[in-house]
Design a protein around this motif. Structure first.
Motif, PDB file in Angstrom:
ATOM      1  N   ASN A   1      -8.480 -23.168  18.219  1.00 57.28           N
ATOM      2  CA  ASN A   1      -7.621 -22.378  17.544  1.00 57.28           C
ATOM      3  C   ASN A   1      -7.217 -21.445  18.754  1.00 57.28           C
ATOM      4  O   ASN A   1      -7.169 -21.739  19.832  1.00 57.28           O
ATOM      5  CB  ASN A   1      -8.446 -21.464  16.579  1.00 57.28           C
ATOM      6  CG  ASN A   1      -9.894 -21.069  17.179  1.00 57.28           C
ATOM      7  OD1 ASN A   1      -9.941 -20.643  18.382  1.00 57.28           O
ATOM      8  ND2 ASN A   1     -11.209 -21.343  16.643  1.00 57.28           N
TER       9      ASN A   1
ATOM     10  N   ASP B   1      -6.153 -26.399  15.080  1.00 63.31           N
ATOM     11  CA  ASP B   1      -6.196 -26.160  13.763  1.00 63.31           C
ATOM     12  C   ASP B   1      -4.975 -25.928  13.198  1.00 63.31           C
ATOM     13  O   ASP B   1      -4.427 -26.417  11.995  1.00 63.31           O
ATOM     14  CB  ASP B   1      -7.067 -24.964  13.411  1.00 63.31           C
ATOM     15  CG  ASP B   1      -6.669 -23.908  14.299  1.00 63.31           C
ATOM     16  OD1 ASP B   1      -5.844 -23.764  15.156  1.00 63.31           O
ATOM     17  OD2 ASP B   1      -7.061 -22.520  13.616  1.00 63.31           O
ATOM     18  N   GLU B   2      -3.937 -25.490  14.238  1.00 56.78           N
ATOM     19  CA  GLU B   2      -2.461 -25.091  13.578  1.00 56.78           C
ATOM     20  C   GLU B   2      -1.753 -26.298  13.465  1.00 56.78           C
ATOM     21  O   GLU B   2      -0.673 -26.490  12.951  1.00 56.78           O
ATOM     22  CB  GLU B   2      -1.927 -23.963  14.613  1.00 56.78           C
ATOM     23  CG  GLU B   2      -2.518 -22.675  14.438  1.00 56.78           C
ATOM     24  CD  GLU B   2      -1.931 -21.614  15.225  1.00 56.78           C
ATOM     25  OE1 GLU B   2      -0.801 -21.979  15.760  1.00 56.78           O
ATOM     26  OE2 GLU B   2      -2.529 -20.512  15.914  1.00 56.78           O
TER      27      GLU B   2
ATOM     28  N   GLN C   1      -2.630 -27.802  10.347  1.00 57.37           N
ATOM     29  CA  GLN C   1      -1.737 -27.282   9.059  1.00 57.37           C
ATOM     30  C   GLN C   1      -0.336 -27.819   8.918  1.00 57.37           C
ATOM     31  O   GLN C   1       0.343 -27.770   8.113  1.00 57.37           O
ATOM     32  CB  GLN C   1      -1.647 -25.835   9.514  1.00 57.37           C
ATOM     33  CG  GLN C   1      -3.077 -24.956   9.577  1.00 57.37           C
ATOM     34  CD  GLN C   1      -2.854 -23.459   9.928  1.00 57.37           C
ATOM     35  OE1 GLN C   1      -1.771 -23.039  10.062  1.00 57.37           O
ATOM     36  NE2 GLN C   1      -4.215 -22.958  10.140  1.00 57.37           N
TER      37      GLN C   1
ATOM     38  N   PHE D   1       6.602 -26.606  13.320  1.00 64.64           N
ATOM     39  CA  PHE D   1       5.511 -26.202  14.240  1.00 64.64           C
ATOM     40  C   PHE D   1       5.712 -25.334  15.366  1.00 64.64           C
ATOM     41  O   PHE D   1       5.259 -24.328  15.780  1.00 64.64           O
ATOM     42  CB  PHE D   1       4.384 -27.202  14.660  1.00 64.64           C
ATOM     43  CG  PHE D   1       3.235 -27.069  15.751  1.00 64.64           C
ATOM     44  CD1 PHE D   1       2.232 -26.269  15.308  1.00 64.64           C
ATOM     45  CD2 PHE D   1       3.333 -27.651  16.781  1.00 64.64           C
ATOM     46  CE1 PHE D   1       1.201 -25.797  16.356  1.00 64.64           C
ATOM     47  CE2 PHE D   1       2.471 -27.250  17.902  1.00 64.64           C
ATOM     48  CZ  PHE D   1       1.214 -26.597  17.507  1.00 64.64           C
TER      49      PHE D   1
ATOM     50  N   GLU E   1       6.896 -21.682  14.921  1.00 65.65           N
ATOM     51  CA  GLU E   1       5.677 -20.882  14.839  1.00 65.65           C
ATOM     52  C   GLU E   1       5.197 -20.398  16.199  1.00 65.65           C
ATOM     53  O   GLU E   1       4.851 -19.280  16.525  1.00 65.65           O
ATOM     54  CB  GLU E   1       4.566 -21.436  13.995  1.00 65.65           C
ATOM     55  CG  GLU E   1       4.822 -21.500  12.319  1.00 65.65           C
ATOM     56  CD  GLU E   1       5.216 -20.227  11.849  1.00 65.65           C
ATOM     57  OE1 GLU E   1       4.532 -19.270  12.176  1.00 65.65           O
ATOM     58  OE2 GLU E   1       6.077 -20.120  10.968  1.00 65.65           O
ATOM     59  N   GLN E   2       5.147 -21.383  17.035  1.00 69.00           N
ATOM     60  CA  GLN E   2       4.583 -21.063  18.338  1.00 69.00           C
ATOM     61  C   GLN E   2       5.396 -20.285  19.199  1.00 69.00           C
ATOM     62  O   GLN E   2       5.287 -19.230  19.910  1.00 69.00           O
ATOM     63  CB  GLN E   2       4.269 -22.372  19.373  1.00 69.00           C
ATOM     64  CG  GLN E   2       3.386 -23.485  18.254  1.00 69.00           C
ATOM     65  CD  GLN E   2       2.114 -22.885  17.889  1.00 69.00           C
ATOM     66  OE1 GLN E   2       1.293 -22.299  18.983  1.00 69.00           O
ATOM     67  NE2 GLN E   2       1.681 -23.019  17.018  1.00 69.00           N
TER      68      GLN E   2
END
Length: 268
Positions: free
Chosen positions: A91, A161-162, A165, A185, A188-189
């Motif tokens: 995480n 975990d991301e 998702q 993804f 978001e990063q």
């Protein structure tokens, strides 16, 4: 930045580079826990005025002339230990700790040398926090830039975990296929990395005026690496985002202009 400060920052940089090369350098195949234990003992000798070589002596001189704390140096060595035994992060909390160890520490090492402006509008602790956040942002950017290269070494420095998702896993990283899920993804990063750069900006404006230019240069250049990932349509699996030399040079005047601003609280 004054000549004395430049030499001190150079001494810190050299020590950090040598520490990193213990794990990632040409002799990393000989790495074991004893090597890092000896390196930590050598660090203690540096702080106690017993340097082993001329490069150590440069850091000893810095310790004598600036109020450096040994803890961030020790913590960076701990980050190297982590790198030898861990190549997955479940995480962001785990990844944040790694980023602190290997990069956030650099900011904490540097503030005592760079100095805080006498007319700073925030507490010294807030300035140190901002320096820490710059290191976190830089390391997150390095991770996003180097996803493909790290995958080739069997390493995935992304929150597991991301990934899940977004319906992704290590297999998607190793396949090097840029899908819509991967793009979302990555968005978001990148947003997270920029968040830490925004936090760092306030501290950059509170440093001693002679020390702000290199910090603003770092902020602008690393921010442009994130822009380059976006311009590559989020393909950091087969492409390495970079900022060309000419573009870096063009950023320097803007960084210098920002460094001349008087301390102020930057609205986020």
């Amino acid at each position: 930045m004054t000549e004395e400060r430049q030499k001190a920052i150079w001494a810190i940089y050299v020590w950090c580079r040598r520490t990193d090369e213990l794990v990632d350098g040409p002799n990393s195949g000989h790495m074991n826990s004893e090597v890092l234990d000896r390196w930590e003992e050598r660090l203690e000798d540096i702080f106690e005025g017993r340097p082993y070589d001329m490069l150590d002596a440069a850091l000893t001189h810095t310790v004598l002339n600036f109020p450096l704390d040994m803890k961030p140096f020790r913590d960076m060595i701990e980050g190297m230990r982590m790198d030898t035994r861990k190549c997955r992060y479940q995480n962001f909390q785990e990844l944040y700790l790694y980023c602190y160890y290997v990069a956030g520490t650099v900011g904490l090492m540097s503030v005592p040398v760079m100095g805080i402006a006498p007319d700073s509008l925030i507490s010294a602790q807030s300035t140190y926090d901002a320096a820490l956040y710059l290191g976190i942002g830089n390391q997150l950017t390095n991770i996003l830039r180097d996803v493909g290269e790290d995958a080739a070494r069997g390493r995935v420095y992304l929150p597991q975990d991301e990934l899940a998702q977004f319906g992704l896993s290590d297999d998607d990283v190793f396949s090097r296929k840029v899908t819509d899920q991967w793009r979302e993804f990555m968005k978001e990063q990148i947003t997270r990395a920029r968040f830490y750069f925004n936090l760092a900006e306030e501290g950059a404006s509170q440093l001693d005026k002679d020390s702000r230019w290199p910090v603003w240069s770092s902020l602008l250049i690393y921010g442009n690496i994130l822009d380059a990932i976006e311009e590559n349509d989020y393909d950091n699996l087969t492409k390495r985002a970079y900022v060309g030399r000419a573009k870096k040079l063009l950023m320097l005047p803007l960084a210098y202009t920002k460094s001349l601003d008087t301390p102020s609280l930057i609205s986020q």
